[in-house]
Design a protein around this motif. Structure first.
Motif, PDB file in Angstrom:
ATOM      1  N   VAL A   1      -4.695   9.306   1.471  1.00 36.74           N
ATOM      2  CA  VAL A   1      -5.124   8.511   0.321  1.00 36.74           C
ATOM      3  C   VAL A   1      -4.218   7.280   0.278  1.00 36.74           C
ATOM      4  O   VAL A   1      -2.990   7.408   0.295  1.00 36.74           O
ATOM      5  CB  VAL A   1      -5.017   9.299  -0.995  1.00 36.74           C
ATOM      6  N   LEU A   2      -4.816   6.100   0.264  1.00 36.84           N
ATOM      7  CA  LEU A   2      -4.069   4.849   0.251  1.00 36.84           C
ATOM      8  C   LEU A   2      -4.337   4.109  -1.055  1.00 36.84           C
ATOM      9  O   LEU A   2      -5.499   3.950  -1.448  1.00 36.84           O
ATOM     10  CB  LEU A   2      -4.436   3.971   1.435  1.00 36.84           C
ATOM     11  N   ARG A   3      -3.290   3.698  -1.662  1.00 40.12           N
ATOM     12  CA  ARG A   3      -3.394   3.054  -2.966  1.00 40.12           C
ATOM     13  C   ARG A   3      -2.747   1.678  -2.909  1.00 40.12           C
ATOM     14  O   ARG A   3      -1.624   1.531  -2.425  1.00 40.12           O
ATOM     15  CB  ARG A   3      -2.690   3.905  -4.026  1.00 40.12           C
ATOM     16  N   ASP A   4      -3.471   0.696  -3.403  1.00 41.06           N
ATOM     17  CA  ASP A   4      -2.924  -0.661  -3.499  1.00 41.06           C
ATOM     18  C   ASP A   4      -2.033  -0.719  -4.742  1.00 41.06           C
ATOM     19  O   ASP A   4      -2.507  -0.682  -5.873  1.00 41.06           O
ATOM     20  CB  ASP A   4      -4.068  -1.674  -3.609  1.00 41.06           C
TER      21      ASP A   4
ATOM     22  N   VAL B   1       0.847  -1.189   0.000  1.00 41.47           N
ATOM     23  CA  VAL B   1       0.000   0.000   0.000  1.00 41.47           C
ATOM     24  C   VAL B   1       0.885   1.242   0.000  1.00 41.47           C
ATOM     25  O   VAL B   1       1.852   1.327   0.773  1.00 41.47           O
ATOM     26  CB  VAL B   1      -0.937   0.016   1.232  1.00 41.47           C
ATOM     27  N   HIS B   2       0.557   2.191  -0.869  1.00 35.12           N
ATOM     28  CA  HIS B   2       1.231   3.491  -0.900  1.00 35.12           C
ATOM     29  C   HIS B   2       0.318   4.517  -0.238  1.00 35.12           C
ATOM     30  O   HIS B   2      -0.822   4.679  -0.647  1.00 35.12           O
ATOM     31  CB  HIS B   2       1.538   3.898  -2.337  1.00 35.12           C
ATOM     32  N   MET B   3       0.836   5.184   0.778  1.00 30.42           N
ATOM     33  CA  MET B   3       0.028   6.122   1.569  1.00 30.42           C
ATOM     34  C   MET B   3       0.567   7.536   1.406  1.00 30.42           C
ATOM     35  O   MET B   3       1.761   7.787   1.557  1.00 30.42           O
ATOM     36  CB  MET B   3       0.062   5.713   3.055  1.00 30.42           C
ATOM     37  N   MET B   4      -0.338   8.443   1.063  1.00 31.33           N
ATOM     38  CA  MET B   4      -0.017   9.868   1.006  1.00 31.33           C
ATOM     39  C   MET B   4      -1.029  10.615   1.867  1.00 31.33           C
ATOM     40  O   MET B   4      -2.228  10.355   1.789  1.00 31.33           O
ATOM     41  CB  MET B   4      -0.061  10.394  -0.433  1.00 31.33           C
ATOM     42  N   GLY B   5      -0.548  11.532   2.707  1.00 25.28           N
ATOM     43  CA  GLY B   5      -1.459  12.258   3.578  1.00 25.28           C
ATOM     44  C   GLY B   5      -0.833  13.522   4.132  1.00 25.28           C
ATOM     45  O   GLY B   5       0.368  13.762   3.986  1.00 25.28           O
TER      46      GLY B   5
END
Length: 473
Positions: free
Chosen positions: A202-205, A182-186
């Motif tokens: 925002v979390l992206r698989d 998971v890539h997490m941006m916040g």
């Protein structure tokens, strides 16, 4: 998710719909072109370069698909929020495999009320029951892989205390046992007094994307290892060939003592790519009693195996010639040698023995182009004796032929591939057309230079050898 203020500046305004539509059209056109390239990419799983090309195409398609879905979401805006809570369980429609909606979710954690808000996509990414309450920031690390837990804790702490944006990846373990990346941006959301009120993310698989990237990396490494092996093999084959072929370039006069009888010149002509080192050879050897042995040949294959096989043949040929074995019998024993080797191979050769006292040339051939004789401005092919390829037939018998030479005669021996783009009769005709130039040359080196100017500078698929012998007395 409600609008928020970032730690540094207000959120930027979304672009106009027309601009996004134009970007979507460009992305989809590029995706179509990329898909055409991917369909044409090699699918052979045994070729490292083909796997690398295919993996790069798949990775590019992943990224273009994601970009297309991102832009579509940007154009359409956020999904509508139901006015009232649903009283009955909603029917969950499984997202399309590979869809961006199955890989991107959002969340917000309110630090003042200790409440959390997750999008439905985030539940699917983390494999959580949509009816279950969202996890708090304190509970979130429980889903994270043990090795990545401290990294997530550090990113969240830096965001809440030092107002640093979050941008990192970690692995999560879903309830079904699957591990996803998971890539997490916040960013933190600030209160009017400057304190941190909440944190959004925002979390992206990116599991499939990272898998594609690993495939690209692995195949690139495999391809580099293959190239390194090929470079090493070419270097070894080239060094071995240099050690095998006679250590002379240009002219060599035989015999070393007494009257000069033959003026010799020879050259190895590499292939255009210089990557295929074959088993071609030329050789000139002074024999006891003043006779001379001239030979050219070619062993099938390329690389170290072909050149080492050539070394074996040349060693045997020289030894038997020094023992007085005549050309026909000599080729019979070479045929026997190839027939009993551990790695069977085919070879062609022409072997000539020259007696200067009588200017007699005795020669035999094994599936090889016959020697060319140039005299008084014309050229001809010497009548060939019977002889099959070396290693083709056990117990093969090779005939011999004789020719009486004259002073000033020129003998040309060569392997296949000397004349690029021509073979057999066509190649011989091209060489015979050089008769005026060759007969007018003063030395064997001048003759060799004329042959190379005619044949050696053009693109050739394989390497070749040529040997020129000029009768000087």
């Amino acid at each position: 998710m409600p609008p928020h203020l970032s730690a540094d500046s207000p959120a930027a305004q979304p672009p106009s719909s027309g601009t996004v539509d134009a970007l979507i059209s460009q992305t989809r056109r590029l995706r179509g072109e990329m898909d055409a390239v991917r369909r044409d990419a090699p699918v052979d799983g045994t070729d490292p370069q083909g796997r690398w090309q295919r993996a790069l195409c798949d990775l590019a398609m992943h990224q273009l698909n994601d970009l297309d879905e991102h832009l579509a979401q940007l154009r359409d805006g956020p999904p509508p929020v139901p006015a009232e809570p649903q009283t009955t369980p909603a029917v969950t429609i499984p997202p399309r495999r590979g869809s961006l909606l199955s890989r991107v979710g959002s969340a917000e954690w309110n630090l003042l009320t200790d409440e959390a808000s997750w999008s439905g996509e985030l539940y699917r990414i983390l494999g959580r029951d949509p009816e279950a309450p969202p996890l708090t920031l304190d509970e979130l690390p429980a889903l994270v892989h043990d090795e990545d837990r401290s990294m997530l804790t550090s990113m969240v702490t830096d965001c809440l205390i030092d107002a640093k944006p979050i941008d990192g990846e970690f692995r999560i373990r879903r309830p079904d046992g699957a591990v996803r990346t998971v890539h997490m941006m916040g960013e933190p959301v600030l209160h009017t007094d400057g304190s941190t009120a909440s944190m959004w993310a925002v979390l992206r698989d990116v599991s499939e994307l990272r898998r594609s990237q690993r495939t690209v990396s692995d195949t690139r490494d495999s391809l580099e290892r293959q190239r390194h092996f090929a470079r090493t093999e070419r270097r070894l084959a080239a060094e071995l060939r240099e050690a095998v072929l006679p250590p002379w370039r240009g002219c060599l006069r035989l015999p070393n003592q007494g009257p000069e009888t033959l003026d010799l010149a020879a050259r190895h002509l590499p292939s255009a790519t210089r990557t295929l080192i074959g088993g071609d050879w030329y050789d000139a050897l002074e024999l006891p009693g003043g006779e001379s042995l001239l030979s050219v040949g070619d062993l099938t294959g390329h690389g170290v195996a072909a050149v080492s096989g050539t070394a074996t043949l040349l060693g045997a040929l020289r030894g038997m010639a020094m023992a007085g074995i005549r050309p026909g019998q000599l080729l019979s024993w070479l045929n026997r040698l190839l027939d009993v080797t551990v790695q069977p191979a085919l070879g062609s050769a022409v072997c000539c023995r020259y007696r200067p006292e009588t200017r007699t040339l005795t020669w035999a051939q094994a599936g090889h182009p016959a020697p060319l004789l140039f005299r008084n401005g014309t050229g001809c092919v010497l009548p060939a004796a019977d002889g099959v390829l070396l290693g083709a037939t056990p117990g093969a018998v090779y005939g011999q032929a004789e020719e009486t030479l004259e002073e000033g005669d020129l003998l040309l021996l060569h392997t296949d591939g000397l004349v690029p783009g021509h073979s057999g009769t066509a190649a011989v005709r091209r060489l015979l057309d050089l008769a005026p130039r060759l007969c007018g040359a003063r030395t064997a080196q001048d003759c060799l230079r004329a042959v190379v100017e005619e044949c050696g500078e053009a693109e050739r698929e394989d390497d070749a050898c040529v040997l020129v012998a000029r009768v000087v007395s």
